[in-house]
Design an enzyme around this catalytic site. Structure first.
Site, PDB file in Angstrom:
ATOM      1  N   ASP A  80      -9.811  -7.381  -1.838  1.00 60.60           N
ATOM      2  CA  ASP A  80      -9.172  -5.751  -1.823  1.00 60.60           C
ATOM      3  C   ASP A  80     -10.363  -4.436  -1.833  1.00 60.60           C
ATOM      4  O   ASP A  80     -10.630  -4.249  -3.166  1.00 60.60           O
ATOM      5  CB  ASP A  80      -8.033  -5.850  -2.869  1.00 60.60           C
ATOM      6  CG  ASP A  80      -7.092  -4.369  -3.271  1.00 60.60           C
ATOM      7  OD1 ASP A  80      -6.844  -3.376  -2.008  1.00 60.60           O
ATOM      8  OD2 ASP A  80      -6.458  -4.591  -4.366  1.00 60.60           O
ATOM      9  N   HIS A 124      -5.793  -2.034  -0.859  1.00 59.42           N
ATOM     10  CA  HIS A 124      -4.166  -2.013  -0.762  1.00 59.42           C
ATOM     11  C   HIS A 124      -3.448  -0.175  -0.740  1.00 59.42           C
ATOM     12  O   HIS A 124      -2.327  -0.578  -0.614  1.00 59.42           O
ATOM     13  CB  HIS A 124      -3.699  -3.448  -2.513  1.00 59.42           C
ATOM     14  CG  HIS A 124      -4.113  -2.513  -3.078  1.00 59.42           C
ATOM     15  ND1 HIS A 124      -4.969  -2.740  -4.422  1.00 59.42           N
ATOM     16  CD2 HIS A 124      -2.928  -1.559  -3.540  1.00 59.42           C
ATOM     17  CE1 HIS A 124      -4.523  -1.939  -4.881  1.00 59.42           C
ATOM     18  NE2 HIS A 124      -2.910  -0.458  -5.268  1.00 59.42           N
ATOM     19  N   SER A 139      -5.550   1.996  -9.592  1.00 56.03           N
ATOM     20  CA  SER A 139      -5.929   1.500  -8.516  1.00 56.03           C
ATOM     21  C   SER A 139      -6.446   2.050  -7.675  1.00 56.03           C
ATOM     22  O   SER A 139      -6.771   3.341  -7.135  1.00 56.03           O
ATOM     23  CB  SER A 139      -4.621   1.062  -7.416  1.00 56.03           C
ATOM     24  OG  SER A 139      -3.439  -0.175  -7.760  1.00 56.03           O
ATOM     25  N   GLY A 166      -1.444   3.420 -10.037  1.00 58.53           N
ATOM     26  CA  GLY A 166      -1.772   4.477  -9.705  1.00 58.53           C
ATOM     27  C   GLY A 166      -3.466   4.611  -9.973  1.00 58.53           C
ATOM     28  O   GLY A 166      -4.414   5.594 -10.479  1.00 58.53           O
TER      29      GLY A 166
END
Ligand code: 4AZ
Length: 864
Positions: free
Chosen positions: A720, A666, A814, A812
């Site tokens: 993801d 993502h 991620s 942030g």
């Protein structure tokens, strides 16, 4: 099969009847003792051995001969007793053993001169000769000491009037060692009536102390090859290093000593800037710092081994104007050693004092440096009349290994006549008047970084205006009262509560959210939330909560459905391959849980221990976190910061090889197609502080290719995961290392503690961090997770966090790693920061991509 014969029976060739033989068979067998007669023929031809009965008759007939035999036997016995006694006496009881003592004495009636600092000066030699004689005389006056004294060497002098440091050697019969130890422990200078008086009759030894020393240390003081003497210069920071640092390893089998001195009425501040010696568990190399010029345990401030991160607090302050540092090394291990600096500071004679006003702060001496030993401070705090005072310790470290925390017999802080020591979270102490007294005490040895505290006044009838008052005095928000989470240190916010219908009443009276019941974790504290979910007798409780028959455990079948009944079955066995079994390269499966890189060969082809150069940290000591969450430098060497062109840090990633990063899909696949372009991205490896990207440790690479998982679902964030290929290889270093990837069968069980790291927001609608942040969170049961996020959780997701909230990943973070410490001190990538509902909210843990589920895809696309 075991052989039960006695050892001396083994080669005796005694005939034994075969097991089935009858007695008669034996008696009539042809093998008898007289067969030996044949062997003796050459010696005594024709002699015939009489039967036993006849022999007895013969003896009776010759009583004289009998007496002689008895006398000889008795004499032999007496002789061997005597020999035995002599051997015991000379070899053991009276055998002399060497004993060594280190100590110091205070000489009055004379003044210290600078030349005494130099052990090569004639002044030093002259004084040493006199002091040595005085010490020898003291020993001579003691009958348990004098006769065994072999040698005394004066090693140094320092101010006060004059303190002399020495070591003494004794040769003492073993049975007198205890008496010597006792006499030395109580050695006293009172009888200075030895044969040779010092030249000046005013000179007196005022006190003398001696401590048994490690013989290795005595060796050190004889060998000057590794001894250094340094004197602090006013306003100058002096540095020193271990021999050869940093280009070559420190010497083996060495005892190096650094004598540090400062001017009179000064103390020394010493800091180890770089520290890398052999890990404590791998050898016997260590550094010890003494608050004395004698290397004696009662004055040891700290013993250090292993490696320390440059950010670790390694600053120590002396109580006088001397410090001694000793490096002791064994034969093994080649490590760089240390670089240290020191300088002098005026002696702070009056710590403590009067503190007045409505509020204020105070700290232990020299905070945040380690406080000096042998120090006492008293703060008398007074707030305006009519109000009460409370003291809050924001940091509190008075830790000494092996010291009971209840009685605090060594270093302590005392408030309201209660002593506190050890390591404490926020400690608050209230006074029912407008005054309070805080005392600090440090004893002679072992120090810590101390405390930082504040005092404030409060209305006596309302210590926490608008807030809830814990029984300890801490103030918390009113909404936290009876919410199922313990917020007061003494849990007083969760006592005497009425549970709501969404809550479950624990046996101990706490109310807990129903989500927490039967989630495999003891949330009540008394485990009552997990009791109703126990399996019946003769059943095994699976990791997913299911009950199976005990018999089904370790039967080679996944009866639980999560493999938990087949994971730990004693010895490692090859079993039919299942989803939960580890598959070796030779396609055989083993039943051991998480066998990869655990330091043990579990697959016959050793494939479980191959490709294990990953997940290791190079600095063995990480600092304590209480409150603060800054990482140490190089604590997470696989952490990568991904910067978007002109945007700075946007996402995290993890290094899995010299060429490949793993991140979250993502980060790239979102509303803006710009992020799909690998060219806009730059990866920073070895980064600690976002402001310090030019640091030598940091390596920066552009991205050659970007692979997003083809099943990534940008609606529910399933799959993801993304792979990033670096434009050129990175060089591994202490600051840059890959993390290990878990096998598809790898299990991260509920409750396991895992670390999440990143430069993301430190609050839900806050800003990113400059220093890499770390947080310890726990794996949450997949069923509980699904009930917290109905319909959102897929098998590619793992829920990790604290249901109490407060600690979580955020925007942030991620793409960054979820690092799990596994066997053999190896870190595995358990997850990738993916999504969550807000950040750090109660009952809203973070959701991470479950990397083990995507292991095969990573291998297929990267070869790693
Ligand atoms: C994010 O926006 C994000 N609390 C990452 C993790 C979490 C929430 C948001 C988990 O990148």
């Amino acid at each position: 099969m075991k052989d039960y014969r006695l050892p001396n029976e083994r080669n005796m060739n005694i005939y034994r009847p075969p097991p089935g033989a009858k007695k008669k068979d034996f008696e009539t067998s042809g093998l008898k003792y007289n067969s030996k007669v044949e062997d003796m023929n050459g010696l005594e031809e024709g002699v015939e051995f009489l039967p036993t009965m006849n022999a007895k008759k013969l003896e009776k007939r010759d009583p004289k001969r009998c007496m002689v035999v008895v006398a000889v036997v008795v004499a032999c016995l007496l002789l061997s007793l005597l020999v035995g006694f002599l051997v015991w006496h000379f070899k053991y009881r009276n055998a002399h053993v060497q004993k060594h003592y280190n100590g110091h004495l205070r000489l009055t009636g004379t003044r210290f001169i600078d030349a005494y600092e130099n052990s090569n000066s004639s002044e030093f030699a002259a004084l040493a000769r006199i002091v040595k004689q005085m010490v020898t005389d003291i020993y001579k006056n003691n009958q348990d000491v004098g006769p065994f004294h072999k040698e005394t060497v004066i090693t140094a002098f320092s101010e006060g009037s004059i303190i002399a440091y020495y070591w003494s050697e004794f040769s003492v019969p073993r049975y007198k060692t205890e008496a010597l130890n006792n006499a030395m422990a109580n050695i006293h200078p009172s009888n200075q009536t030895g044969p040779q008086k010092p030249r000046n009759p005013d000179w007196r030894i005022q006190s003398i102390d001696a401590f048994p020393s490690d013989p290795d240390i005595i060796k050190a003081s004889r060998d000057n090859s590794c001894n250094y003497a340094l004197h602090a210069k006013e306003g100058v920071v002096t540095s020193f290093t271990t021999p050869g640092f940093p280009n070559s390893a420190y010497p083996s089998n060495a005892r190096c000593l650094w004598v540090l001195r400062a001017d009179v009425d000064s103390v020394i501040s010493l800091t180890f800037r770089t520290f890398d010696v052999e890990p404590c568990n791998m050898g016997n190399d260590f550094v010890k710092v003494y608050d004395s010029l004698s290397p004696v345990e009662p004055h040891a401030l700290v013993k250090l081994c292993g490696s320390f991160n440059p950010t670790y607090n390694l600053t120590f302050v002396s109580s006088q104007n001397v410090l001694l540092i000793m490096l002791s090394t064994d034969a093994s291990g080649r490590y760089p050693g240390f670089k240290a600096t020191f300088f002098q500071i005026p002696k702070n004679k009056n710590c403590g004092g009067a503190l007045t006003g409505v509020s204020g702060t105070f700290t232990s001496p020299y905070y945040p440096a380690h406080y000096p030993p042998n120090t006492d401070c008293v703060w008398n705090i007074e707030v305006p009349r009519g109000r009460n005072v409370k003291v809050r310790f924001n940091e509190f470290f008075l830790m000494e290994p092996g010291v009971p925390l209840e009685s605090c017999p060594k270093d302590y802080v005392e408030v309201n006549n209660v002593k506190y020591c050890g390591m404490r979270g926020k400690l608050v102490v209230l006074s029912k008047t407008n005054t309070i007294t805080v005392r600090f005490h440090s004893d002679l040895s072992f120090v810590d970084s101390g405390f930082s505290a504040e005092f404030m006044s409060y209305e006596s009838n309302d210590p926490c205006p608008g807030r809830f008052t814990c029984k300890t005095g801490r103030c918390i928000e009113k909404t936290l009262h009876c919410d199922g989470f313990l917020d007061c240190p003494d849990a007083s916010d969760e006592q005497n509560c009425n549970c709501t219908e969404k809550q479950f009443r624990c046996r101990n009276g706490y109310c807990k959210h129903k989500y927490w019941v039967c989630d495999g974790m003891n949330d009540c504290g008394d485990n009552s939330d997990e009791l109703q979910c126990e399996c019946p007798a003769n059943n095994f409780k699976c990791g997913n909560g299911k009950c199976i028959l005990e018999l089904q455990k370790c039967d080679g079948k996944d009866d639980c459905g999560d493999g938990s009944d087949e994971g730990n079955c004693g010895s490692v066995a090859v079993v039919p391959c299942q989803e939960y079994t580890y598959k070796c390269r030779n396609n055989l499966c083993v039943n051991k849980k998480n066998p990869e890189c655990d330091g043990k060969k579990d697959c016959s082809d050793n494939s479980d221990e191959e490709n294990c150069s990953c997940g290791k940290r190079f600095f063995s000591k990480q600092s304590r976190i209480v409150g603060g969450q800054d990482s140490d430098v190089a604590e997470w060497p696989w952490q990568v910061s991904l910067h978007g062109k002109d945007e700075g840090h946007l996402c995290g990633a993890s290094l899995i090889s010299e060429k490949w990063l793993v991140s979250a899909a993502h980060c790239f696949y979102n509303d803006n197609s710009r992020y799909m372009d690998s060219k806009i991205w730059t990866a920073f490896m070895g980064l600690h502080d976002q402001r310090d990207r030019a640091n030598n440790y940091v390596q920066q690479r552009s991205i050659k290719s970007l692979i997003i998982h083809p099943f990534f679902n940008d609606f529910n964030f399933d799959y993801d995961i993304a792979l990033l290929e670096l434009a050129s290889l990175v060089n591994f270093s202490s600051y840059i290392q890959p993390i290990c990837l878990p096998d598809v069968s790898h299990d991260f069980p509920p409750g396991k503690s895992i670390w999440v790291t990143g430069w993301g927001h430190t609050q839900q609608s806050g800003t990113g961090a400059s220093i890499l942040q770390k947080a310890e969170i726990r794996v949450i049961n997949q069923t509980t997770c699904s009930s917290l996020f109905p319909t959102s959780i897929t098998p590619r997701m793992i829920c990790v966090g604290l249901l109490t909230g407060g600690i979580d990943a955020c925007q942030g973070d991620s793409g960054g790693p979820l690092s799990s410490l596994e066997a053999d001190n190896t870190m595995f990538l358990a997850g990738i920061v993916s999504w969550g509902e807000g950040c750090a909210q109660r009952n809203k843990p973070g959701i991470y991509t479950r990397v083990s589920q995507l292991r095969d895809w990573i291998k297929e696309r990267t070869g790693v």
